[in-house]
Design a protein around this motif. Structure first.
Motif, PDB file in Angstrom:
ATOM      1  N   UNK A 306     -11.989   3.774   7.751  1.00 14.38           N
ATOM      2  CA  UNK A 306     -11.661   4.176   6.384  1.00 14.38           C
ATOM      3  C   UNK A 306     -12.696   3.573   5.440  1.00 14.38           C
ATOM      4  N   UNK A 307     -13.313   4.408   4.626  1.00 16.06           N
ATOM      5  CA  UNK A 307     -14.347   3.942   3.706  1.00 16.06           C
ATOM      6  C   UNK A 307     -13.784   3.724   2.299  1.00 16.06           C
ATOM      7  N   UNK A 308     -14.419   2.811   1.568  1.00  9.80           N
ATOM      8  CA  UNK A 308     -13.968   2.458   0.223  1.00  9.80           C
ATOM      9  C   UNK A 308     -15.145   2.450  -0.737  1.00  9.80           C
ATOM     10  N   UNK A 309     -14.849   2.825  -1.992  1.00 12.99           N
ATOM     11  CA  UNK A 309     -15.879   2.762  -3.014  1.00 12.99           C
ATOM     12  C   UNK A 309     -16.198   1.308  -3.352  1.00 12.99           C
ATOM     13  N   UNK A 310     -17.456   1.073  -3.742  1.00 14.20           N
ATOM     14  CA  UNK A 310     -17.894  -0.269  -4.072  1.00 14.20           C
ATOM     15  C   UNK A 310     -17.205  -0.754  -5.344  1.00 14.20           C
ATOM     16  N   UNK A 311     -16.715  -1.987  -5.326  1.00 13.07           N
ATOM     17  CA  UNK A 311     -16.096  -2.610  -6.496  1.00 13.07           C
ATOM     18  C   UNK A 311     -16.311  -4.106  -6.412  1.00 13.07           C
ATOM     19  N   UNK A 312     -16.292  -4.775  -7.546  1.00 14.43           N
ATOM     20  CA  UNK A 312     -16.380  -6.231  -7.523  1.00 14.43           C
ATOM     21  C   UNK A 312     -15.005  -6.889  -7.530  1.00 14.43           C
ATOM     22  N   UNK A 313     -13.974  -6.135  -7.894  1.00 14.76           N
ATOM     23  CA  UNK A 313     -12.632  -6.698  -7.982  1.00 14.76           C
ATOM     24  C   UNK A 313     -12.356  -7.471  -9.253  1.00 14.76           C
ATOM     25  N   UNK A 314     -13.372  -7.663 -10.105  1.00 15.24           N
ATOM     26  CA  UNK A 314     -13.191  -8.494 -11.299  1.00 15.24           C
ATOM     27  C   UNK A 314     -12.314  -7.796 -12.339  1.00 15.24           C
ATOM     28  N   UNK A 315     -12.517  -6.506 -12.553  1.00 16.85           N
ATOM     29  CA  UNK A 315     -11.666  -5.799 -13.507  1.00 16.85           C
ATOM     30  C   UNK A 315     -10.205  -5.863 -13.078  1.00 16.85           C
ATOM     31  N   UNK A 316      -9.975  -5.764 -11.774  1.00 15.22           N
ATOM     32  CA  UNK A 316      -8.607  -5.801 -11.265  1.00 15.22           C
ATOM     33  C   UNK A 316      -7.975  -7.180 -11.458  1.00 15.22           C
ATOM     34  N   UNK A 317      -8.761  -8.251 -11.205  1.00 10.61           N
ATOM     35  CA  UNK A 317      -8.174  -9.586 -11.344  1.00 10.61           C
ATOM     36  C   UNK A 317      -7.931  -9.944 -12.810  1.00 10.61           C
ATOM     37  N   UNK A 318      -8.851  -9.541 -13.699  1.00 10.98           N
ATOM     38  CA  UNK A 318      -8.660  -9.811 -15.126  1.00 10.98           C
ATOM     39  C   UNK A 318      -7.462  -9.033 -15.652  1.00 10.98           C
ATOM     40  N   UNK A 319      -7.324  -7.792 -15.194  1.00 10.98           N
ATOM     41  CA  UNK A 319      -6.166  -6.998 -15.608  1.00 10.98           C
ATOM     42  C   UNK A 319      -4.861  -7.652 -15.135  1.00 10.98           C
ATOM     43  N   UNK A 320      -4.838  -8.123 -13.897  1.00 14.21           N
ATOM     44  CA  UNK A 320      -3.636  -8.779 -13.371  1.00 14.21           C
ATOM     45  C   UNK A 320      -3.286 -10.017 -14.188  1.00 14.21           C
ATOM     46  N   UNK A 321      -4.301 -10.784 -14.555  1.00 14.50           N
ATOM     47  CA  UNK A 321      -4.082 -11.984 -15.370  1.00 14.50           C
ATOM     48  C   UNK A 321      -3.528 -11.622 -16.739  1.00 14.50           C
ATOM     49  N   UNK A 322      -4.135 -10.651 -17.405  1.00 14.50           N
ATOM     50  CA  UNK A 322      -3.693 -10.291 -18.756  1.00 14.50           C
ATOM     51  C   UNK A 322      -2.333  -9.591 -18.740  1.00 14.50           C
ATOM     52  N   UNK A 323      -2.008  -8.907 -17.658  1.00 14.16           N
ATOM     53  CA  UNK A 323      -0.655  -8.355 -17.527  1.00 14.16           C
ATOM     54  C   UNK A 323       0.371  -9.487 -17.458  1.00 14.16           C
ATOM     55  N   UNK A 324       0.020 -10.563 -16.749  1.00 12.51           N
ATOM     56  CA  UNK A 324       0.923 -11.717 -16.670  1.00 12.51           C
ATOM     57  C   UNK A 324       1.065 -12.387 -18.031  1.00 12.51           C
ATOM     58  N   UNK A 325      -0.037 -12.473 -18.783  1.00  7.75           N
ATOM     59  CA  UNK A 325       0.010 -13.046 -20.130  1.00  7.75           C
ATOM     60  C   UNK A 325       0.918 -12.211 -21.022  1.00  7.75           C
ATOM     61  N   UNK A 326       0.770 -10.913 -20.932  1.00  7.69           N
ATOM     62  CA  UNK A 326       1.593 -10.021 -21.757  1.00  7.69           C
ATOM     63  C   UNK A 326       3.074 -10.116 -21.369  1.00  7.69           C
ATOM     64  N   UNK A 327       3.339 -10.213 -20.085  1.00  6.93           N
ATOM     65  CA  UNK A 327       4.721 -10.319 -19.604  1.00  6.93           C
ATOM     66  C   UNK A 327       5.354 -11.641 -20.049  1.00  6.93           C
ATOM     67  N   UNK A 328       4.560 -12.721 -19.977  1.00  3.65           N
ATOM     68  CA  UNK A 328       4.958 -14.024 -20.520  1.00  3.65           C
ATOM     69  C   UNK A 328       6.282 -14.536 -19.962  1.00  3.65           C
ATOM     70  N   UNK A 329       6.453 -14.401 -18.654  1.00  5.27           N
ATOM     71  CA  UNK A 329       7.659 -14.953 -18.029  1.00  5.27           C
ATOM     72  C   UNK A 329       7.333 -16.092 -17.067  1.00  5.27           C
ATOM     73  N   UNK A 330       6.075 -16.568 -17.115  1.00  2.58           N
ATOM     74  CA  UNK A 330       5.682 -17.696 -16.279  1.00  2.58           C
ATOM     75  C   UNK A 330       5.200 -17.320 -14.904  1.00  2.58           C
ATOM     76  N   UNK A 331       5.241 -16.025 -14.561  1.00  3.07           N
ATOM     77  CA  UNK A 331       4.793 -15.597 -13.241  1.00  3.07           C
ATOM     78  C   UNK A 331       3.418 -14.955 -13.334  1.00  3.07           C
TER      79      UNK A 331
END
Length: 355
Positions: A306-331
């Motif tokens: 199975x082939x995958x498109x090239x990505x650095x994963x940074x946009x995904x990790x920053x998005x995950x972090x900011x989603x947690x900030x927005x949720x603001x439940x400590x998780x």
């Protein structure tokens, strides 16, 4: 919308973190308010080059010392709720502490720290001084979030490979991590002064090596295994990559299953990255761009790539972090856990200090 500051104006901050923050901003997950760098020239230069002054992004710096423009001044701003830290390895722990003490949510670049002693001190500081008690890391409703950015954990190909290993099941038989590359003297990362003369163990083996160890640990975890011991040989093949640029190791899991790790930044005519995990039911080979699975179905052996498109994963990790900030439940996303980052660093230190 959470106000965000980028602490760092170097190569990775400029080429990866900044675009990731701006992409999240378009989704309503945060708004870039400020950029900090040690020097005025680099902070203001990044803002100017990216035309961020038109968006009201402000520069902060500690050299030259200017009233109202230092890091402490940035951290006092009530409209900045989260910081993303991409600073030299030795500088990060103190800035992480400053930001958490100021009540800011923090995403700090890997590695978690320069060695396990510094990492454990940071974790203790977070648990006790920030979260309020020694067991609060998973129960910290109002404490600021601290995540450690390891972009490899957000590769879709790695997540897929882990799923395939779990689906194959069966006892682990063996495993292998191989990474070969060649750092030229004109490499943009090598040309940063703190990497040319590292004040921390391993040089590129620490700075880059944690990525590959993170990938191996993720795939071993999918097989129900973890690394516990290492017998390693370190060497320096290129004098300019001191203190060491290559490691070969035999490593063991908690059930004494053996595998191998080879990481080299000094092989001119060999390159590539792969992790292979073999169980009694099949074999999975991961690279960032594809995943090969071998197994048995209906009594017949099969192989699927199975082939995958090239990505650095940074946009995904920053998005995950900011989603947690927005949720603001400590998780926060488990892939950003400082304990995962501690696990990566622990293996690197085992390899570099093996006797």
């Amino acid at each position: 919308m959470a106000g965000v500051a980028l602490l760092g104006a170097g190569i990775f901050a400029k080429e990866q973190h900044l675009p990731a923050i701006l992409a999240a901003e378009k989704s309503g997950l945060g708004q870039l308010k400020a950029i900090y760098s040690r020097s005025q020239a680099s902070a203001e230069g990044l803002i100017r080059d990216e035309n961020l002054d038109a968006k009201g992004v402000e520069a902060y710096f500690d050299s030259p010392e200017t009233e109202g423009k230092g890091l402490n001044d940035l951290l006092k701003r009530s409209d900045i709720h989260a910081v993303i830290i991409a600073l030299p390895i030795l500088n990060q722990p103190s800035v992480i502490r400053q930001a958490l003490k100021a009540g800011k949510h923090v995403l700090s670049e890997k590695p978690i720290a320069q060695d396990m002693e510094a990492a454990e001190a940071l974790l203790d500081f977070y648990k006790i001084e920030i979260c309020g008690d020694s067991d609060a890391v998973t129960d910290k409703k109002r404490a600021p979030i601290w995540g450690v950015a390891e972009n490899f954990r957000f590769y879709p190909s790695l997540q897929f490979a882990a799923e395939q290993i779990a689906a194959l099941g069966g006892k682990l038989r063996t495993f292998k991590l191989e990474m070969y590359s060649f750092i030229k003297e004109d490499n943009k990362y090598y040309l940063t002064e703190w990497r040319k003369t590292p004040g921390y163990m391993g040089g590129f083996l620490l700075d880059g090596g944690v990525h590959f160890i993170a990938a191996l640990r993720a795939l071993l975890k999918a097989s129900g295994s973890s690394l516990t011991k290492a017998l390693a040989h370190n060497s320096l093949l290129q004098e300019n990559l001191a203190p060491s640029d290559t490691v070969h190791a035999v490593v063991l899991t908690e059930t004494q299953i053996a595998g191998t790790i080879t990481i080299s930044f000094a092989t001119e005519f060999k390159s590539g990255l792969s992790v292979e995990v073999t169980t009694e039911n099949g074999n999975v080979v991961w690279t960032p761009g594809d995943v090969r699975v071998q197994g048995i179905k209906d009594g017949e052996k099969y192989e699927k790539v199975t082939e995958f498109e090239k990505t650095t994963g940074v946009k995904e990790e920053v998005r995950a972090f900011l989603e947690a900030v927005q949720k603001n439940d400590g998780t926060c996303d488990d892939r950003l856990s400082p304990y995962e980052a501690r696990g990566d660093l622990n293996i690197i230190q085992m390899l570099l200090r093996s006797e």
